[in-house]
Design an enzyme around this catalytic site. Structure first.
Site, PDB file in Angstrom:
ATOM      1  N   HIS A  66      -1.898  -8.914   1.823  1.00 21.21           N
ATOM      2  CA  HIS A  66      -1.594  -7.664   2.542  1.00 21.21           C
ATOM      3  C   HIS A  66      -2.778  -7.363   3.472  1.00 21.21           C
ATOM      4  CE1 HIS A  66       0.205  -3.884   3.435  1.00 21.21           C
ATOM      5  NE2 HIS A  66      -0.198  -3.171   2.398  1.00 21.21           N
ATOM      6  N   ASP A 123      -2.188  -8.494  11.566  1.00 24.51           N
ATOM      7  CA  ASP A 123      -3.562  -8.853  11.203  1.00 24.51           C
ATOM      8  C   ASP A 123      -4.102 -10.010  12.023  1.00 24.51           C
ATOM      9  OD1 ASP A 123      -3.837  -6.916   9.148  1.00 24.51           O
ATOM     10  OD2 ASP A 123      -2.524  -8.135   7.902  1.00 24.51           O
ATOM     11  N   ARG A 148       3.134  -4.885  16.868  1.00 25.83           N
ATOM     12  CA  ARG A 148       1.765  -4.339  16.755  1.00 25.83           C
ATOM     13  C   ARG A 148       0.764  -5.405  17.194  1.00 25.83           C
ATOM     14  NH1 ARG A 148       1.758  -2.843  10.573  1.00 25.83           N
ATOM     15  NH2 ARG A 148       2.653  -4.927  10.586  1.00 25.83           N
ATOM     16  N   HIS A 207       5.720 -12.737   7.320  1.00 31.55           N
ATOM     17  CA  HIS A 207       5.936 -11.333   6.951  1.00 31.55           C
ATOM     18  C   HIS A 207       7.121 -11.232   5.996  1.00 31.55           C
ATOM     19  CE1 HIS A 207       6.438  -6.966   7.342  1.00 31.55           C
ATOM     20  NE2 HIS A 207       5.166  -6.986   7.675  1.00 31.55           N
ATOM     21  N   SER A 233       0.830  -1.221   0.000  1.00 32.49           N
ATOM     22  CA  SER A 233       0.000   0.000   0.000  1.00 32.49           C
ATOM     23  C   SER A 233       0.858   1.263   0.000  1.00 32.49           C
ATOM     24  CB  SER A 233      -0.973   0.007   1.183  1.00 32.49           C
ATOM     25  OG  SER A 233      -0.299  -0.283   2.400  1.00 32.49           O
TER      26      SER A 233
HETATM   27  N1  CMX Z   1       1.179 -19.864   5.888  1.00 30.33           N
HETATM   28  C1  CMX Z   1       1.629 -20.793   5.011  1.00 30.33           C
HETATM   29  N2  CMX Z   1       2.661 -20.587   4.188  1.00 30.33           N
HETATM   30  C2  CMX Z   1       3.297 -19.408   4.295  1.00 30.33           C
HETATM   31  C3  CMX Z   1       2.912 -18.425   5.209  1.00 30.33           C
HETATM   32  C4  CMX Z   1       1.791 -18.672   6.021  1.00 30.33           C
HETATM   33  N3  CMX Z   1       1.322 -17.782   6.877  1.00 30.33           N
HETATM   34  N4  CMX Z   1       3.730 -17.354   5.077  1.00 30.33           N
HETATM   35  C5  CMX Z   1       4.602 -17.668   4.099  1.00 30.33           C
HETATM   36  N5  CMX Z   1       4.333 -18.903   3.615  1.00 30.33           N
HETATM   37  C6  CMX Z   1       4.985 -19.579   2.496  1.00 30.33           C
HETATM   38  C7  CMX Z   1       4.864 -18.696   1.265  1.00 30.33           C
HETATM   39  O1  CMX Z   1       3.598 -18.855   0.635  1.00 30.33           O
HETATM   40  C8  CMX Z   1       6.026 -19.188   0.437  1.00 30.33           C
HETATM   41  O2  CMX Z   1       5.643 -20.393  -0.182  1.00 30.33           O
HETATM   42  P1  CMX Z   1       6.103 -20.740  -1.700  1.00 30.33           P
HETATM   43  O3  CMX Z   1       7.591 -20.888  -1.607  1.00 30.33           O
HETATM   44  O4  CMX Z   1       5.372 -21.993  -2.015  1.00 30.33           O
HETATM   45  O5  CMX Z   1       5.696 -19.580  -2.547  1.00 30.33           O
HETATM   46  C9  CMX Z   1       7.072 -19.493   1.492  1.00 30.33           C
HETATM   47  O6  CMX Z   1       6.367 -19.666   2.731  1.00 30.33           O
HETATM   48  C10 CMX Z   1       8.109 -18.412   1.665  1.00 30.33           C
HETATM   49  O7  CMX Z   1       7.454 -17.189   1.938  1.00 30.33           O
HETATM   50  P2  CMX Z   1       8.170 -16.061   2.821  1.00 30.33           P
HETATM   51  O8  CMX Z   1       9.399 -15.632   2.096  1.00 30.33           O
HETATM   52  O9  CMX Z   1       8.318 -16.505   4.229  1.00 30.33           O
HETATM   53  O10 CMX Z   1       7.080 -14.912   2.849  1.00 30.33           O
HETATM   54  P3  CMX Z   1       6.839 -13.742   1.772  1.00 30.33           P
HETATM   55  O11 CMX Z   1       7.725 -12.611   2.107  1.00 30.33           O
HETATM   56  O12 CMX Z   1       6.876 -14.258   0.384  1.00 30.33           O
HETATM   57  O13 CMX Z   1       5.318 -13.358   2.068  1.00 30.33           O
HETATM   58  C11 CMX Z   1       3.445 -12.859   3.413  1.00 30.33           C
HETATM   59  C12 CMX Z   1       4.946 -12.649   3.211  1.00 30.33           C
HETATM   60  C13 CMX Z   1       2.953 -11.927   4.518  1.00 30.33           C
HETATM   61  C14 CMX Z   1       2.722 -12.477   2.110  1.00 30.33           C
HETATM   62  C15 CMX Z   1       3.201 -14.351   3.770  1.00 30.33           C
HETATM   63  O14 CMX Z   1       3.841 -14.635   4.995  1.00 30.33           O
HETATM   64  C16 CMX Z   1       1.743 -14.711   3.849  1.00 30.33           C
HETATM   65  O15 CMX Z   1       1.152 -15.049   2.806  1.00 30.33           O
HETATM   66  N6  CMX Z   1       1.102 -14.657   5.076  1.00 30.33           N
HETATM   67  C17 CMX Z   1      -0.295 -14.921   5.224  1.00 30.33           C
HETATM   68  C18 CMX Z   1      -1.117 -13.708   4.788  1.00 30.33           C
HETATM   69  C19 CMX Z   1      -0.941 -12.559   5.780  1.00 30.33           C
HETATM   70  O16 CMX Z   1      -1.054 -12.719   6.976  1.00 30.33           O
HETATM   71  N7  CMX Z   1      -0.718 -11.340   5.232  1.00 30.33           N
HETATM   72  C20 CMX Z   1      -0.641 -10.110   6.057  1.00 30.33           C
HETATM   73  C21 CMX Z   1       0.761  -9.566   6.220  1.00 30.33           C
HETATM   74  C22 CMX Z   1       0.762  -8.276   7.000  1.00 30.33           C
HETATM   75  C23 CMX Z   1       0.170  -7.160   6.196  1.00 30.33           C
HETATM   76  O17 CMX Z   1       0.763  -6.791   5.177  1.00 30.33           O
HETATM   77  O18 CMX Z   1      -0.895  -6.665   6.553  1.00 30.33           O
END
Ligand code: CMX
Length: 472
Positions: free
Chosen positions: A309, A414, A365, A356, A279
């Site tokens: 996000h 979140d 937070r 994250h 964002s």
């Molecule tokens: N559950 C399951 N798998 C997860 C995970 C979770 N909560 N978080 C990361 N992973 C997986 C990713 O999907 C990725 O898998 P692939 O290799 O198959 O693509 C792998 O772990 C590596 O990811 P990462 O490098 O640890 O995380 P990223 O930086 O790519 O992504 C985020 C970060 C937040 C998008 C991810 O942790 C996620 O999808 N979390 C769940 C959604 C969420 O809570 N989002 C809110 C974040 C805060 C915000 O911005 O508001």
């Protein structure tokens, strides 16, 4: 006037002004920051910061220090700081509502955070009292915005409605009009400033209108009170008012006060999280083409509407409610919770509220929001959703670590916030990210003003094709 806190490590707020006019205070800060910026630009531009990798080019630019953002930073292990201050320090020293000065449960105001993010100066109580009033005085929406919002289908996601409303306000942009007339580059920020304050002032009314249209058939749930703060007004407009005569949520007076304080805390803490999140980055990117603040922030909102996000705020609550049902209410049953998590992971779905892009420890937070609930033990004693959120934060990190994919198995912000809103009766899950959208305006829009003060250029990185990458 004594300065209560040193602001920047090497940059104390020596030009501190007692003026209640935020723009006047900002003007006192600009010269020194500009000198520092000029030094960086002139003397350090060829200084190498990081070595970029192919992994970062195809991996969402992860770890690539490619943006300039001043008001907040995120340390992987400590989480966010605002001009170097932790969440607790901000809670301690940023002004609260003038009506609740002696209430230990009263929370910092988002407008105090906005003032701090923008100027790097801790505002006084008087400055914030006046600033809250200024925001409330500009809160009214133009009639055409109300009309367009009234005409949208109720089925349209509230985040889409939010981005439409913000885009529409581009019709009000003094910056866009001034640019069309022709303005010197170094005056642009003054018009951007006016637009930013106007937009932030109007967010409570936009949020209220979307809520009442989507869930209450357009019924007026509250009014803007010019003597109240931004969060109080936002809460009133979605039916949570401390005034018993028009209380739509059947809460006690102290519960309504709690809700308003939850909104204050939530919005202050969600206001900024350095520049690389979707964002903030989207707002900055679109603004770099000199799109006005309304169009720029509307782009930020569209990024926030993604489930990885901001939409995670809604996903978490749905996930917790669904899990509680599956557990038959046994929110203490570790084995059943683990089993539920594995089932979800094995079906290749993420655990919302965990992980994250930058953080490698529990999000402070998240901790602050949980503390809000823990500080009200009687209120939350019987809330099994809240208990499940806390229990999950003990179990999910182990499961995610064993699963072995995510780099950060800990809860992010979140993970906790939505379930507290839910507790007080804000049960429309699709709406949660709209409040996130109101709060996220604080940081990215402050930075947008500074982008124009510094005269930052249009953002234009270079892309690489697969053939070139494969031949490296
Ligand atoms: N559950 C399951 N798998 C997860 C995970 C979770 N909560 N978080 C990361 N992973 C997986 C990713 O999907 C990725 O898998 P692939 O290799 O198959 O693509 C792998 O772990 C590596 O990811 P990462 O490098 O640890 O995380 P990223 O930086 O790519 O992504 C985020 C970060 C937040 C998008 C991810 O942790 C996620 O999808 N979390 C769940 C959604 C969420 O809570 N989002 C809110 C974040 C805060 C915000 O911005 O508001």
């Amino acid at each position: 006037m004594t300065i209560r806190y040193p602001i920047f490590k090497n940059f104390k707020c020596r030009f501190y002004s007692t003026s209640s006019d935020l723009k006047a205070v900002l003007k006192t800060v600009i010269p020194k920051k500009l000198r520092l910026f000029e030094h960086v630009k002139k003397d350090l531009s060829s200084h190498q910061i990081d070595i970029q990798t192919v992994g970062s080019v195809i991996g969402g630019m992860r770890g690539n220090k490619a943006m300039f953002w001043d008001a907040s930073s995120v340390d992987p292990n400590k989480g966010v700081t605002f001009h170097g201050l932790s969440i607790e320090e901000c809670q301690d020293i940023l002004p609260k509502s003038k009506m609740e000065l002696n209430d230990p449960k009263s929370e910092l105001l988002p407008e105090s955070m906005l003032w701090f993010l923008l100027t790097g100066c801790i505002p006084s109580q008087e400055q914030i009292d006046d600033f809250s009033k200024t925001l409330a005085e500009h809160a009214q929406l133009p009639e055409y915005v109300n009309k367009v919002l009234d005409s949208l289908p109720k089925s349209l996601h509230p985040m889409t409605q939010l981005s439409i409303a913000i885009s529409l306000l581009n019709n009000e942009s003094v910056f866009a009009k001034a640019y069309e007339r022709g303005i010197p580059k170094d005056e642009a920020w003054e018009y951007v400033f006016e637009d930013v304050i106007n937009l932030i002032s109007k967010l409570p009314a936009i949020v209220g209108k979307i809520y009442s249209n989507t869930y209450y058939n357009g019924k007026e749930l509250g009014v803007i009170n010019k003597d109240k703060d931004w969060s109080y007004n936002l809460s009133s407009l979605i039916g949570f008012t401390v005034d018993d005569s028009i209380n739509h949520k059947n809460l006690s007076r102290s519960q309504s006060k709690d809700f308003v304080n939850l909104v204050r805390l939530y919005c202050a803490l969600h206001g900024d999280h350095e520049g690389g999140n979707v964002s903030a980055h989207a707002t900055h990117l679109v603004g770099s083409s000199l799109s006005d603040p309304y169009l720029s922030y509307s782009a930020g909102i569209q990024g926030l509407a993604g489930p990885l996000h901001g939409l995670a705020a809604q996903e978490v609550v749905r996930f917790i409610l669904e899990m509680k049902d599956t557990l038959d209410g046994e929110v203490d049953n570790d084995a059943k919770i683990e089993e539920y998590l594995w089932k979800r992971l094995n079906s290749k779905r993420v655990i919302p509220g965990y992980g994250h892009g930058v953080l490698r420890k529990p999000d402070p937070r998240f901790t602050a929001i949980i503390k809000f609930g823990n500080n009200r033990p009687e209120e939350f004693a019987k809330d099994r959703n809240f208990q499940l959120v806390k229990k999950l934060s003990q179990i999910a990190p182990g499961v995610l670590a064993k699963h072995g994919k995510t780099k950060n198995p800990f809860p992010n912000v979140d993970s906790s916030s939505g379930i507290l809103f839910y507790h007080y009766g804000l049960k429309e899950t699709l709406f949660f990210t709209v409040i996130f959208g109101a709060s996220r305006s604080l940081g990215p829009l402050s930075q947008l003003i500074w982008d124009r003060i510094y005269g930052l250029p249009i953002e234009r990185p270079t892309s690489m094709d697969l053939k070139t990458l494969a031949s490296l």
